[in-house]
Design a protein around this motif. Structure first.
Motif, PDB file in Angstrom:
ATOM      1  N   SER A  67       0.908  -1.244  -0.076  1.00  0.00           N
ATOM      2  CA  SER A  67      -0.034  -0.120  -0.008  1.00  0.00           C
ATOM      3  C   SER A  67       0.733   1.099   0.077  1.00  0.00           C
ATOM      4  O   SER A  67       2.090   1.278   0.321  1.00  0.00           O
ATOM      5  N   LYS A  69       0.486   3.338   2.324  1.00  0.00           N
ATOM      6  CA  LYS A  69       0.214   4.041   3.829  1.00  0.00           C
ATOM      7  C   LYS A  69       1.498   3.145   4.544  1.00  0.00           C
ATOM      8  O   LYS A  69       1.898   2.270   4.411  1.00  0.00           O
ATOM      9  N   THR A  70       1.726   3.801   5.697  1.00  0.00           N
ATOM     10  CA  THR A  70       2.733   3.156   6.747  1.00  0.00           C
ATOM     11  C   THR A  70       1.862   2.295   7.503  1.00  0.00           C
ATOM     12  O   THR A  70       0.751   2.384   8.014  1.00  0.00           O
TER      13      THR A  70
END
Length: 78
Positions: A67, A69-70
């Protein structure tokens, strides 16, 4: 004549019970599943070192964030 009636009744029952779609019905389309965010790309377990190598054997997993995102792995479901 009676035989034809029984055959029609049997065929209608067989189609109803078999789950085949009847004429004019639209099949239900399921939504595609979302791709996984965390992928396990490599697993090394119970490694053995070649003879003559004094290093300790090692174990690891390699993961990939799929993704933008983190992702906090502390609370990631297993």
């Amino acid at each position: 004549m009676l035989k034809r009636k029984w055959i029609k009744l049997f065929l209608a029952f067989a189609v109803a019970v078999s789950g085949l779609p009847m004429a004019g019905t639209v099949p239900k389309v399921e939504a595609a599943a979302a791709p996984p965010y965390v992928l396990i790309t490599e697993i090394m377990f119970n490694s053995k070192q070649p003879s003559g190598v004094s290093a300790e054997p090692y174990e690891y997993i390699e993961i990939y964030n799929n993704s933008n995102k983190t992702i906090n792995l502390k609370d990631y479901p297993s």
